[in-house]
Write an enzyme that holds these catalytic residues in place. Structure first.
Site, short mmCIF file in Angstrom:
data_model
loop_
_atom_site.label_atom_id
_atom_site.label_comp_id
_atom_site.label_asym_id
_atom_site.label_seq_id
_atom_site.Cartn_x
_atom_site.Cartn_y
_atom_site.Cartn_z
CG HIS A 33 -2.03 1.07 1.18
ND1 HIS A 33 -3.08 0.97 0.45
CD2 HIS A 33 -1.91 2.23 1.86
CE1 HIS A 33 -3.93 2.04 0.66
NE2 HIS A 33 -3.34 2.93 1.47
CG ASP A 35 -0.75 5.62 2.21
OD1 ASP A 35 -2.15 5.31 1.56
OD2 ASP A 35 -0.34 4.97 3.24
CG HIS A 66 -4.79 5.75 -0.51
ND1 HIS A 66 -4.95 5.72 0.78
CD2 HIS A 66 -5.83 6.52 -0.94
CE1 HIS A 66 -6.21 6.29 1.15
NE2 HIS A 66 -6.68 6.80 0.19
CG PHE A 143 -1.73 12.77 9.81
CD1 PHE A 143 -0.07 13.33 9.58
CD2 PHE A 143 -2.54 13.55 9.41
CE1 PHE A 143 -0.13 14.55 9.58
CE2 PHE A 143 -2.50 14.97 9.25
CZ PHE A 143 -1.38 15.42 9.03
N GLY A 144 -0.53 8.44 9.30
CA GLY A 144 -0.54 7.11 9.75
C GLY A 144 -0.78 7.00 11.40
N GLY A 145 -1.20 6.09 12.09
CA GLY A 145 -1.33 5.82 13.48
C GLY A 145 -2.47 6.67 14.10
CG ASP A 175 -5.74 3.29 4.29
OD1 ASP A 175 -5.06 3.03 5.15
OD2 ASP A 175 -5.37 3.90 3.26
N GLY A 176 -6.72 2.49 7.80
CA GLY A 176 -6.67 3.37 8.93
C GLY A 176 -6.93 2.87 10.25
N GLY A 177 -6.15 2.78 11.00
CA GLY A 177 -6.34 1.98 12.45
C GLY A 177 -6.61 0.78 12.54
N GLY A 197 -0.56 -0.02 8.73
CA GLY A 197 0.79 0.82 8.66
C GLY A 197 1.55 0.71 9.90
CB SER A 198 1.16 2.87 13.00
OG SER A 198 -0.13 2.64 13.14
C1 DX5 Z 1 -3.77 7.49 5.97
C2 DX5 Z 1 -3.13 6.51 5.01
C3 DX5 Z 1 -2.82 5.08 5.58
C4 DX5 Z 1 -2.08 5.02 6.76
C5 DX5 Z 1 -2.34 4.21 7.37
O1 DX5 Z 1 -4.03 8.52 5.23
O2 DX5 Z 1 -4.01 6.51 3.84
O3 DX5 Z 1 -2.81 4.03 4.60
O4 DX5 Z 1 -0.52 4.58 6.18
O5 DX5 Z 1 -1.79 3.92 8.68
P1 DX5 Z 1 -2.36 3.24 10.09
O6 DX5 Z 1 -2.44 1.55 9.90
O7 DX5 Z 1 -1.12 3.08 11.05
O8 DX5 Z 1 -3.56 3.84 10.41
ZN ZN Z 2 -3.82 4.74 2.43
#
Ligand code: DX5
Ligand code: ZN
Length: 216
Positions: A33, A35, A66, A143-145, A175-177, A197-198
């Site tokens: 993935h 971003d 993405h 943002f991640g996390g 996607d996300g959390g 991601g995180s």
């Molecule tokens: C957020 C991104 C995600 C992000 C997810 O805008 O689109 O793909 O990397 O990160 P986590 O899994 O840490 O929420």
């Molecule tokens: Zn994404």
């Protein structure tokens, strides 16, 4: 269909990108993935074509790109050249979404549409048959996390219903959390692809964490 896992390289170590790409290659993950953020559509800037091309050079699995950018139409060919296999645009960034989807497919990629947390699934009903992927955002993109937004579980169910109702072959990605807990709920609701991601890169053994997600 078996659950697909798409680790988000946004959370990788950019000084060791080849190492992290090879970790994903040798893991049970299915896609990468990737971003892309432009600082306009979302309040953050990530990376662009040279970084995607560098990932592509080492990746042995499809790049699930993405786009969190305004005006994605003008860069579709460039993303193909950089190595995108699946290209996902945001519903909220595309006034001529049908045309954008056709352009992605004409460029030789699979086409996805992402929905922000406030965007209703039903808005996709007139293009759902054209889509390969529906990406449900379970955080506000940028943002991640971030913390998982629970309403995404309901949206996964709604997306699956829409897909069945219109005879579409689209997969539902979230996607996300995503972690083991939220991932389990999402899979129960019908998710086909989980992005993480995180949760993956912040763990002490990312490969084992990918395997844990894969076995949900
Ligand atoms: C957020 C991104 C995600 C992000 C997810 O805008 O689109 O793909 O990397 O990160 P986590 O899994 O840490 O929420
Ligand atoms: Zn994404």
């Amino acid at each position: 269909m078996a659950l697909l896992i798409s680790p988000s390289v946004l959370s990788c170590d950019f000084a060791n990108i080849q190492r992290d790409v090879e970790m994903i290659n040798s893991s049970s993950a299915d896609w990468f993935h990737v971003d892309v953020m432009d600082g306009v559509f979302v309040p953050n800037i990530s990376f662009g074509f040279p970084v995607i091309a560098a990932i592509k050079k080492h990746a042995t699995k499809p790049l699930d790109v993405h786009l969190m950018i305004a005006n994605p139409d003008q860069y579709i060919e460039e993303f193909k050249k950089a190595g995108a296999d699946i290209l996902t645009v945001h519903y909220e960034a595309c006034p001529h979404l049908h045309r954008t989807i056709q352009a992605i497919k004409a460029a030789g990629m699979k086409a996805g549409v992402a929905l922000n947390p406030h965007t209703p699934v039903d808005l996709l009903q007139d293009v759902i048959r054209e889509l390969d992927l529906v990406l449900i955002m379970s955080v506000n993109p940028g943002f991640g996390g971030q913390k998982f937004i629970q309403n995404a579980v309901l949206k996964v169910e709604q997306a699956k219903n829409l897909i069945h109702r219109f005879g579409s072959h689209a997969l539902v990605e979230v996607d996300g959390g995503v972690n083991l807990e939220t991932g389990t709920e999402l899979v129960k609701a019908g998710a086909d692809v989980l992005v993480a991601g995180s949760f993956v890169f912040g763990s002490s053994d990312p490969k084992a964490t990918i395997a844990d997600l894969k076995s949900i």
